[in-house]
Structure formats: structure tokens, C-alpha cells
Design a protein around this motif. Structure first.
Motif, PDB file in Angstrom:
ATOM      1  N   VAL A   1       0.867  -1.176   0.000  1.00 57.47           N
ATOM      2  CA  VAL A   1       0.000   0.000   0.000  1.00 57.47           C
ATOM      3  C   VAL A   1       0.905   1.227   0.000  1.00 57.47           C
ATOM      4  O   VAL A   1       2.055   1.155   0.427  1.00 57.47           O
ATOM      5  N   MET A   2       0.424   2.350  -0.533  1.00 57.42           N
ATOM      6  CA  MET A   2       1.210   3.581  -0.420  1.00 57.42           C
ATOM      7  C   MET A   2       0.267   4.763  -0.238  1.00 57.42           C
ATOM      8  O   MET A   2      -0.708   4.893  -0.964  1.00 57.42           O
ATOM      9  N   PRO A   3       0.553   5.608   0.763  1.00 52.64           N
ATOM     10  CA  PRO A   3      -0.275   6.794   0.947  1.00 52.64           C
ATOM     11  C   PRO A   3       0.134   7.909  -0.011  1.00 52.64           C
ATOM     12  O   PRO A   3       1.293   7.992  -0.424  1.00 52.64           O
ATOM     13  N   TRP A   4      -0.827   8.742  -0.366  1.00 49.15           N
ATOM     14  CA  TRP A   4      -0.550   9.937  -1.159  1.00 49.15           C
ATOM     15  C   TRP A   4      -1.610  10.961  -0.807  1.00 49.15           C
ATOM     16  O   TRP A   4      -2.686  10.611  -0.304  1.00 49.15           O
ATOM     17  N   ASN A   5      -1.318  12.225  -1.067  1.00 49.64           N
ATOM     18  CA  ASN A   5      -2.282  13.287  -0.802  1.00 49.64           C
ATOM     19  C   ASN A   5      -2.725  13.952  -2.100  1.00 49.64           C
ATOM     20  O   ASN A   5      -1.891  14.272  -2.943  1.00 49.64           O
ATOM     21  N   ALA A   6      -4.054  14.148  -2.227  1.00 55.63           N
ATOM     22  CA  ALA A   6      -4.598  14.812  -3.417  1.00 55.63           C
ATOM     23  C   ALA A   6      -3.869  16.141  -3.633  1.00 55.63           C
ATOM     24  O   ALA A   6      -3.533  16.507  -4.754  1.00 55.63           O
ATOM     25  N   TYR A   7      -3.639  16.857  -2.532  1.00 59.64           N
ATOM     26  CA  TYR A   7      -2.825  18.081  -2.582  1.00 59.64           C
ATOM     27  C   TYR A   7      -1.566  17.769  -1.780  1.00 59.64           C
ATOM     28  O   TYR A   7      -1.594  17.760  -0.542  1.00 59.64           O
ATOM     29  N   PRO A   8      -0.452  17.451  -2.469  1.00 57.47           N
ATOM     30  CA  PRO A   8       0.711  16.905  -1.755  1.00 57.47           C
ATOM     31  C   PRO A   8       1.525  17.914  -0.940  1.00 57.47           C
ATOM     32  O   PRO A   8       2.343  17.526  -0.112  1.00 57.47           O
ATOM     33  N   TRP A   9       1.311  19.201  -1.152  1.00 55.90           N
ATOM     34  CA  TRP A   9       2.083  20.226  -0.437  1.00 55.90           C
ATOM     35  C   TRP A   9       1.473  20.502   0.936  1.00 55.90           C
ATOM     36  O   TRP A   9       0.261  20.412   1.108  1.00 55.90           O
ATOM     37  N   VAL A  10       2.321  20.872   1.894  1.00 49.78           N
ATOM     38  CA  VAL A  10       1.813  21.261   3.210  1.00 49.78           C
ATOM     39  C   VAL A  10       1.072  22.587   3.062  1.00 49.78           C
ATOM     40  O   VAL A  10       1.585  23.541   2.475  1.00 49.78           O
ATOM     41  N   ARG A  11      -0.164  22.636   3.581  1.00 51.26           N
ATOM     42  CA  ARG A  11      -0.990  23.845   3.460  1.00 51.26           C
ATOM     43  C   ARG A  11      -0.881  24.684   4.726  1.00 51.26           C
ATOM     44  O   ARG A  11      -0.563  24.188   5.790  1.00 51.26           O
ATOM     45  N   ASP A  12      -1.227  25.942   4.572  1.00 53.92           N
ATOM     46  CA  ASP A  12      -1.280  26.846   5.717  1.00 53.92           C
ATOM     47  C   ASP A  12      -2.387  26.354   6.658  1.00 53.92           C
ATOM     48  O   ASP A  12      -3.537  26.200   6.228  1.00 53.92           O
ATOM     49  N   PRO A  13      -2.062  26.076   7.933  1.00 53.21           N
ATOM     50  CA  PRO A  13      -3.086  25.552   8.850  1.00 53.21           C
ATOM     51  C   PRO A  13      -4.280  26.493   9.043  1.00 53.21           C
ATOM     52  O   PRO A  13      -5.336  26.075   9.511  1.00 53.21           O
ATOM     53  N   GLU A  14      -4.104  27.759   8.659  1.00 49.10           N
ATOM     54  CA  GLU A  14      -5.212  28.727   8.777  1.00 49.10           C
ATOM     55  C   GLU A  14      -6.292  28.496   7.718  1.00 49.10           C
ATOM     56  O   GLU A  14      -7.427  28.947   7.853  1.00 49.10           O
ATOM     57  N   LEU A  15      -5.933  27.819   6.633  1.00 49.40           N
ATOM     58  CA  LEU A  15      -6.889  27.610   5.537  1.00 49.40           C
ATOM     59  C   LEU A  15      -8.000  26.658   5.950  1.00 49.40           C
ATOM     60  O   LEU A  15      -7.786  25.769   6.774  1.00 49.40           O
ATOM     61  N   PRO A  16      -9.197  26.823   5.349  1.00 46.95           N
ATOM     62  CA  PRO A  16     -10.255  25.846   5.628  1.00 46.95           C
ATOM     63  C   PRO A  16      -9.786  24.449   5.198  1.00 46.95           C
ATOM     64  O   PRO A  16      -8.994  24.316   4.263  1.00 46.95           O
TER      65      PRO A  16
ATOM     66  N   ALA B   1     -11.213  22.070   3.658  1.00 50.12           N
ATOM     67  CA  ALA B   1     -11.596  21.632   2.306  1.00 50.12           C
ATOM     68  C   ALA B   1     -10.642  22.231   1.272  1.00 50.12           C
ATOM     69  O   ALA B   1     -10.203  23.374   1.404  1.00 50.12           O
ATOM     70  N   LEU B   2     -10.339  21.446   0.260  1.00 49.17           N
ATOM     71  CA  LEU B   2      -9.470  21.952  -0.817  1.00 49.17           C
ATOM     72  C   LEU B   2     -10.279  22.843  -1.745  1.00 49.17           C
ATOM     73  O   LEU B   2     -11.439  22.566  -2.024  1.00 49.17           O
ATOM     74  N   ASN B   3      -9.655  23.918  -2.244  1.00 49.83           N
ATOM     75  CA  ASN B   3     -10.355  24.714  -3.251  1.00 49.83           C
ATOM     76  C   ASN B   3     -10.076  24.120  -4.635  1.00 49.83           C
ATOM     77  O   ASN B   3      -9.248  23.214  -4.784  1.00 49.83           O
ATOM     78  N   VAL B   4     -10.783  24.617  -5.633  1.00 50.38           N
ATOM     79  CA  VAL B   4     -10.684  24.059  -6.988  1.00 50.38           C
ATOM     80  C   VAL B   4      -9.248  24.103  -7.500  1.00 50.38           C
ATOM     81  O   VAL B   4      -8.743  23.148  -8.092  1.00 50.38           O
ATOM     82  N   GLN B   5      -8.559  25.225  -7.217  1.00 57.54           N
ATOM     83  CA  GLN B   5      -7.179  25.372  -7.683  1.00 57.54           C
ATOM     84  C   GLN B   5      -6.275  24.307  -7.068  1.00 57.54           C
ATOM     85  O   GLN B   5      -5.436  23.712  -7.746  1.00 57.54           O
ATOM     86  N   GLU B   6      -6.464  24.044  -5.781  1.00 51.81           N
ATOM     87  CA  GLU B   6      -5.637  23.039  -5.106  1.00 51.81           C
ATOM     88  C   GLU B   6      -5.876  21.650  -5.691  1.00 51.81           C
ATOM     89  O   GLU B   6      -4.944  20.877  -5.919  1.00 51.81           O
ATOM     90  N   LYS B   7      -7.154  21.339  -5.938  1.00 51.84           N
ATOM     91  CA  LYS B   7      -7.457  20.030  -6.548  1.00 51.84           C
ATOM     92  C   LYS B   7      -6.801  19.930  -7.917  1.00 51.84           C
ATOM     93  O   LYS B   7      -6.213  18.909  -8.270  1.00 51.84           O
TER      94      LYS B   7
ATOM     95  N   HIS C   1     -12.378  12.045  -2.711  1.00 55.45           N
ATOM     96  CA  HIS C   1     -13.241  11.416  -3.706  1.00 55.45           C
ATOM     97  C   HIS C   1     -13.569  12.377  -4.839  1.00 55.45           C
ATOM     98  O   HIS C   1     -13.540  12.015  -6.017  1.00 55.45           O
ATOM     99  N   ALA C   2     -13.861  13.642  -4.475  1.00 54.06           N
ATOM    100  CA  ALA C   2     -14.145  14.667  -5.494  1.00 54.06           C
ATOM    101  C   ALA C   2     -12.916  14.866  -6.384  1.00 54.06           C
ATOM    102  O   ALA C   2     -13.021  15.061  -7.598  1.00 54.06           O
ATOM    103  N   PHE C   3     -11.733  14.773  -5.768  1.00 56.18           N
ATOM    104  CA  PHE C   3     -10.483  14.904  -6.510  1.00 56.18           C
ATOM    105  C   PHE C   3     -10.369  13.784  -7.560  1.00 56.18           C
ATOM    106  O   PHE C   3      -9.990  14.026  -8.707  1.00 56.18           O
ATOM    107  N   LEU C   4     -10.718  12.565  -7.175  1.00 57.96           N
ATOM    108  CA  LEU C   4     -10.633  11.443  -8.120  1.00 57.96           C
ATOM    109  C   LEU C   4     -11.622  11.595  -9.260  1.00 57.96           C
ATOM    110  O   LEU C   4     -11.341  11.239 -10.401  1.00 57.96           O
ATOM    111  N   THR C   5     -12.806  12.146  -8.965  1.00 62.90           N
ATOM    112  CA  THR C   5     -13.804  12.401 -10.011  1.00 62.90           C
ATOM    113  C   THR C   5     -13.231  13.391 -11.022  1.00 62.90           C
ATOM    114  O   THR C   5     -13.346  13.199 -12.238  1.00 62.90           O
TER     115      THR C   5
END
Length: 205
Positions: free
Chosen positions: A92-107, A109-115, A143-147
């Protein structure tokens, strides 16, 4: 269990993870000043059959790694799932839809640009892990990212016979429920991994 992260850093160029390490380095180069945590070298890009897709690097990735040994709730739950289904981490291998570390202040949920930013990296990640037969999307955003991924690359996962599973996120709001409900959610995740393992023909430990 105390993890020696320096020891793990020394393994990042080993053949079982070197191409993924290089991908993380390239992604950081493309966004100067950004951080992409490396994938824990317990995983194996030649043996990987299941991708565990999360939304974005969480708090535990302060270790410098995306790892089920990290010090956070989601990582501990991943460990308990691997143990429950007797899954050897090299499959198995983990991965992140948005692989960069985000600012913890951000909501959260990913925005469209991040996806959108995460699409090419995920495609490159799948090119490295050629034997993947299942992607388990943890959380609605994953899941939305995969769509979006399927739309952008014209069902490239389906065409490759890769099955997409929907699962809850392993941390955050998903588990802000009663203990009984938490057990139920974990049990559902365990069933998803069992199914994915069966499909991939992975032997239990």
C-alpha cells in the motif's frame, strides 16, 4: 514506539522508494518555498497495489514524512487498519490529493485550484506505482479529486481496471463522533481494505 526519522531519511534513495522521493523533490522545486513530505520508505513502489489517498498533509507530517508512524490520530487509525487486515505496508502507499503542506489557517476543504494542482502529481505518482489495482479515497474531498482526475484524463483509472473505493477520512471531523460511531467507521474502513486486498490478491501477513 520511537521512530528514528533520520534513519528513514537515509533510506529515501533506496530502489523501493527513490522515484517517489524524486517526485516529491520535483514538486517542491516547482513551488519554491513549499514543503512536500516524503513517503515513508516502508512502502514499495514496485509492490504497491493499493493507494491510500488522503486530502492533504496533516499535522503529523511535521516528521517530514507521510507515514502511519506519525504522531496524529489519522496515522494511528491507519496503523490499526493495517494491523486489523494484516496488510504489509509494502503493498500500500499513501498519497495526498494536494501533496504540499498547506497553511493551517486555511479551511480544511481543498479549493478548486488546489485540486487542479494535485492532478499532474497524482498522475506521475501512478506512473511510478504501475501495479496499483485499487485507490481508497479517504474523505469527500479525496473522492471529489478522483472524479476530477477521471474527467481530466478521460477515465484513466477505470481504463486501467483500477477500482475506486470511498472511505471516510481517518482524522478531523469524520471522527468527531461518539466512541461507538468511531468503532463503526473504523470497521467500515477495515472492510474496504479487506476488499481491496482480495481484489489485488494480497496475502495476509
Amino acid at each position: 514506539m520511537t521512530i528514528d526519522w533520520d534513519e528513514k531519511k537515509a533510506l529515501l534513495q533506496e530502489p523501493n522508494i527513490a522515484a517517489v522521493t524524486q517526485l516529491c523533490d520535483e514538486l517542491m522545486e516547482k513551488k519554491p518555498g513549499s514543503v512536500v513530505p516524503y513517503i515513508d520508505p516502508v512502502h514499495d513502489e514496485d509492490e504497491c497495489r493499493i493507494v491510500s489517498l488522503h486530502i492533504a498533509p496533516g499535522k503529523g507530517t511535521e516528521s517530514g514524512f507521510v507515514s502511519h508512524f506519525n504522531d496524529d490520530e489519522a496515522a494511528r487509525r491507519a496503523t490499526s487498519i493495517y494491523e486489523a487486515v494484516e496488510l504489509d505496508p509494502r503493498y500500500v502507499m499513501p498519497w495526498n490529493a494536494y501533496p504540499w503542506v498547506r497553511d493551517p489557517e486555511l479551511p480544511s476543504a481543498l479549493n478548486v485550484q488546489e485540486k487542479t494542482d494535485g492532478l499532474r502529481p497524482f498522475r506521475q505518482f501512478l506512473k511510478i506505482n504501475k501495479r496499483v489495482s485499487a485507490v481508497i479515497a479517504h474523505g469527500a474531498d479525496a473522492h471529489a479529486f478522483l472524479t476530477l482526475f477521471e474527467k481530466t484524463y478521460h477515465s484513466s483509472l477505470k481504463n486501467r481496471g483500477v477500482k475506486i473505493y470511498k472511505a471516510t477520512a481517518l482524522g478531523g471531523r469524520a471522527f468527531a463522533v461518539s466512541a461507538t460511531k468511531q468503532d463503526e467507521l473504523l470497521a467500515k474502513n477495515v472492510d474496504v481494505y479487506k476488499d481491496a486486498m482480495q481484489r489485488a490478491g494480497i496475502q495476509h501477513l
